[in-house]
Enzyme design. Structure first.
Site, PDB file in Angstrom:
ATOM      1  CB  CYS A   8      -0.516   2.457   4.185  1.00  0.00           C
ATOM      2  SG  CYS A   8      -1.986   1.767   3.431  1.00  0.00           S
ATOM      3  CG  ASP A   9       3.274   1.121   4.368  1.00  0.00           C
ATOM      4  OD1 ASP A   9       2.862   1.560   5.456  1.00  0.00           O
ATOM      5  OD2 ASP A   9       3.022  -0.025   3.957  1.00  0.00           O
TER       6      ASP A   9
ATOM      7  CB  CYS B 232      -0.920  -0.024   1.224  1.00  0.00           C
ATOM      8  SG  CYS B 232      -1.857   1.476   1.454  1.00  0.00           S
TER       9      CYS B 232
END
Ligand code: NAP
Length: 322
Positions: free
Chosen positions: A155-156, A152
């Site tokens: 997200c990261d 992701c």
């Protein structure tokens, strides 16, 4: 199979999964008068929460997946009781004492939904459990999850600003993640096993324009490092080499979260997607599936539409029973 107890909470309809399909199904169900509960094992939104930017959901020229998920949840919560962080573990069907004993269940048999917290009884179910990321299945993938391996970018990605990353895959997800990472300031390269991308032409043009390099005909064979990812072993037409990287973003498609289907003998196709008719009915009476778990075109708008159709089918079937 456990019998339903008197104190099990009762609903007309239980929607399992709080992504776009489930949230829309719940809105439509409650608005048509069905006493409905939505159960979500994590937080609502599903994969929507991971999409950096959506530009093809009508009415929003551009919106982040997280923002759209939050708006959908807020809208649904006006109508329906939502239980998050509660996982459905088991589905079964209960034959009441007034129903005849036979091998096949009566069409009016209720469903029992056993979760990590309690059990519920419902006349109908809509399964909207979505998909999960497909794994590469190479050495180092699990070991370095959260230590350089990610599924992701939204997200990261932030943790890889100014670092070298690869995105593995050739579809829309890989293209979208690569663009997001580039925009974030990462030194990004796409690694794809073919000599052309599967991603849509529009995204391909954006990849060109962003000058993101692509390693064609290349496969990741291993992810290596000590505490964190340090390099990947790539094969390109039989030649093996190591490339130093700080991050590996895997975007090679999805597999359906359809395990619950087997509890009720719901038909799935060879890839595990739940089979439905055009009204989202499965082969089991008063069980419907909508969104990514039922396969087909994987778009937010489609998931929402299928959720609405499933809810209307449930309403029709429940209210037409004698
Ligand atoms: P996808 O379209 O199935 O593409 C998966 C990619 O990963 C393919 O290029 C495939 O290679 C590659 N792949 C599969 N298994 C692999 C393996 N073991 N090793 C290396 N490569 C592997 O999946 P997706 O990109 O996640 O997209 C899924 C759906 O979501 C699509 O319908 C897509 O249109 C939709 N989506 C849309 C948007 C958007 O509208 N902007 C954004 C994201 C996703 P091959 O090409 O060789 O098969």
């Amino acid at each position: 199979m456990r019998e339903n107890k008197e104190n099990d909470a009762r609903y007309d309809l239980i929607v399992i999964g709080g992504g776009p399909a489930g949230l829309t199904a719940a809105i439509y169900a409650v608005r048509s008068g069905l006493n409905t509960l939505l159960i979500e094992k994590g937080i609502c939104g599903g994969f929507l929460n991971e999409i950096p930017r959506i530009e093809n959901y009508p009415g929003f020229k551009q919106i982040s997946g997280m923002e759209l998920a939050s708006r959908l949840k807020e809208h649904a919560a006006d109508y329906v009781e939502i239980r998050e962080i509660e996982e459905v573990l088991r589905l079964s069907q209960h034959r009441g004492s007034n129903q005849k004993s036979s091998d096949s269940f009566s069409s009016s048999a209720d469903f029992i939904v056993q979760t990590t917290k309690q059990s519920y009884v419902a006349k109908a179910l809509i399964i909207c459990t979505g998909t999960r990321h497909r794994k590469l299945g190479v050495v180092g993938e699990d070991e370095f999850l959260g230590k350089g391996v990610s599924y992701c970018a939204t997200c990261d990605g932030f943790f890889f600003k100014n670092k070298r990353v690869i995105v593995v895959g050739g579809g829309d997800s890989a293209a979208t993640q690569a663009l997001f990472l580039k925009n974030m300031g990462c030194d990004v390269t796409i690694v794809h096993r073919r000599d052309s991308l599967r991603a849509g032409k529009y995204l391909q043009r954006m990849i060109d324009r962003a000058e993101i390099p692509i390693l064609w005909n290349s496969e990741v064979k291993e992810i290596k490092g000590s505490d964190r990812v340090e390099c990947v072993v790539i094969t390109e037409r039989g030649n093996e080499r190591e490339i130093p990287v700080d991050g590996v973003f895997v975007a090679i498609g999805e597999v359906p979260n359809s395990e619950l289907a087997s509890h009720l003998n719901i038909e799935c196709d060879d890839s595990g997607y739940i089979v439905t008719d055009r009204n989202q009915r499965t082969n089991v009476e008063r069980v419907y599936a909508a969104g990514d778990v039922s396969g087909g075109v994987r778009q937010v708008i489609v998931a929402c539409a299928e959720g609405a159709v499933a809810a209307m089918s449930a309403y029709e079937d429940i209210t037409s029973e004698p």
